[in-house]
Scaffold this motif. Structure first.
Motif, PDB file in Angstrom:
ATOM      1  N   TYR A  33     113.173  19.637  18.023  1.00 37.92           N
ATOM      2  CA  TYR A  33     112.702  18.303  18.409  1.00 37.92           C
ATOM      3  C   TYR A  33     112.299  17.541  17.155  1.00 37.92           C
ATOM      4  O   TYR A  33     111.797  18.118  16.191  1.00 37.92           O
ATOM      5  N   ARG A  34     112.499  16.220  17.208  1.00 38.49           N
ATOM      6  CA  ARG A  34     112.002  15.390  16.107  1.00 38.49           C
ATOM      7  C   ARG A  34     111.035  14.351  16.674  1.00 38.49           C
ATOM      8  O   ARG A  34     111.275  13.791  17.757  1.00 38.49           O
ATOM      9  N   PRO A  35     109.947  14.098  15.975  1.00 35.73           N
ATOM     10  CA  PRO A  35     108.940  13.160  16.494  1.00 35.73           C
ATOM     11  C   PRO A  35     109.418  11.714  16.450  1.00 35.73           C
ATOM     12  O   PRO A  35     110.040  11.283  15.490  1.00 35.73           O
ATOM     13  N   VAL A  79     108.746  13.038  21.519  1.00 34.59           N
ATOM     14  CA  VAL A  79     109.728  13.739  20.702  1.00 34.59           C
ATOM     15  C   VAL A  79     111.107  13.627  21.336  1.00 34.59           C
ATOM     16  O   VAL A  79     111.244  13.373  22.533  1.00 34.59           O
ATOM     17  N   LYS A  80     112.138  13.863  20.501  1.00 32.04           N
ATOM     18  CA  LYS A  80     113.520  13.748  20.976  1.00 32.04           C
ATOM     19  C   LYS A  80     114.317  14.943  20.484  1.00 32.04           C
ATOM     20  O   LYS A  80     114.165  15.382  19.339  1.00 32.04           O
ATOM     21  N   ARG A  81     115.144  15.456  21.360  1.00 31.43           N
ATOM     22  CA  ARG A  81     116.117  16.482  20.986  1.00 31.43           C
ATOM     23  C   ARG A  81     117.388  16.201  21.777  1.00 31.43           C
ATOM     24  O   ARG A  81     117.361  16.214  23.014  1.00 31.43           O
ATOM     25  N   GLY A  82     118.460  15.905  21.084  1.00 29.33           N
ATOM     26  CA  GLY A  82     119.709  15.564  21.763  1.00 29.33           C
ATOM     27  C   GLY A  82     119.519  14.331  22.636  1.00 29.33           C
ATOM     28  O   GLY A  82     119.051  13.298  22.184  1.00 29.33           O
ATOM     29  N   ARG A  83     119.861  14.440  23.923  1.00 35.65           N
ATOM     30  CA  ARG A  83     119.741  13.325  24.868  1.00 35.65           C
ATOM     31  C   ARG A  83     118.431  13.387  25.667  1.00 35.65           C
ATOM     32  O   ARG A  83     118.304  12.718  26.684  1.00 35.65           O
TER      33      ARG A  83
END
Length: 126
Positions: free
Chosen positions: A33-35, A51-55
């Motif tokens: 995950y990226r913030p 946070v985001k990871r992929g979609r």
């Protein structure tokens, strides 16, 4: 309790919360995950991490307690309601995010225990 004792306790709690959020960011970062944002909103209805990871975009509540069981029960229905209001506010400012899978996650922390990330800890009523 005196005002000085209250402010000392609040300051200590704030430092503990910031430390817990950084540990959660590191833990989630190890999982890919990226913030996107930290501490979005205001008192009471704040989203600790986005946070985001992929979609997938996850709105993460971070809870640190003396024992993991205490952390697991720390998200009350009222807290969930207030955070959901902030999620709506964040989505209004970031309409691009609506094309993603949205989730309410939690990271629970306790001394001498590995952090526990719980995806989809609550349903989003969006």
């Amino acid at each position: 309790m005196t005002g000085e004792a209250r402010s000392r306790r609040a300051r200590r709690s704030g430092i503990t919360g910031q430390r817990a959020e950084w540990l959660a960011i590191l833990w989630l970062g190890l999982k890919g995950y990226r913030p996107l944002a930290r501490r979005f909103g205001g008192k009471g209805g704040e989203i600790d991490l986005i946070v985001k990871r992929g979609r997938t975009i996850a709105f993460v509540e971070v809870k640190a307690r003396g024992a993991l069981d205490e952390a697991l029960i720390a998200i009350t229905p009222e807290k969930h309601r207030l955070v959901e209001l902030r999620i709506r506010q964040w989505l209004a400012q970031n309409p691009w995010a609506m094309a993603h899978h949205l989730r309410a996650d939690a990271v629970f922390l306790a001394p001498w225990r590995w952090p526990r990330h719980v995806p989809a800890v609550a349903e989003l009523g969006l």
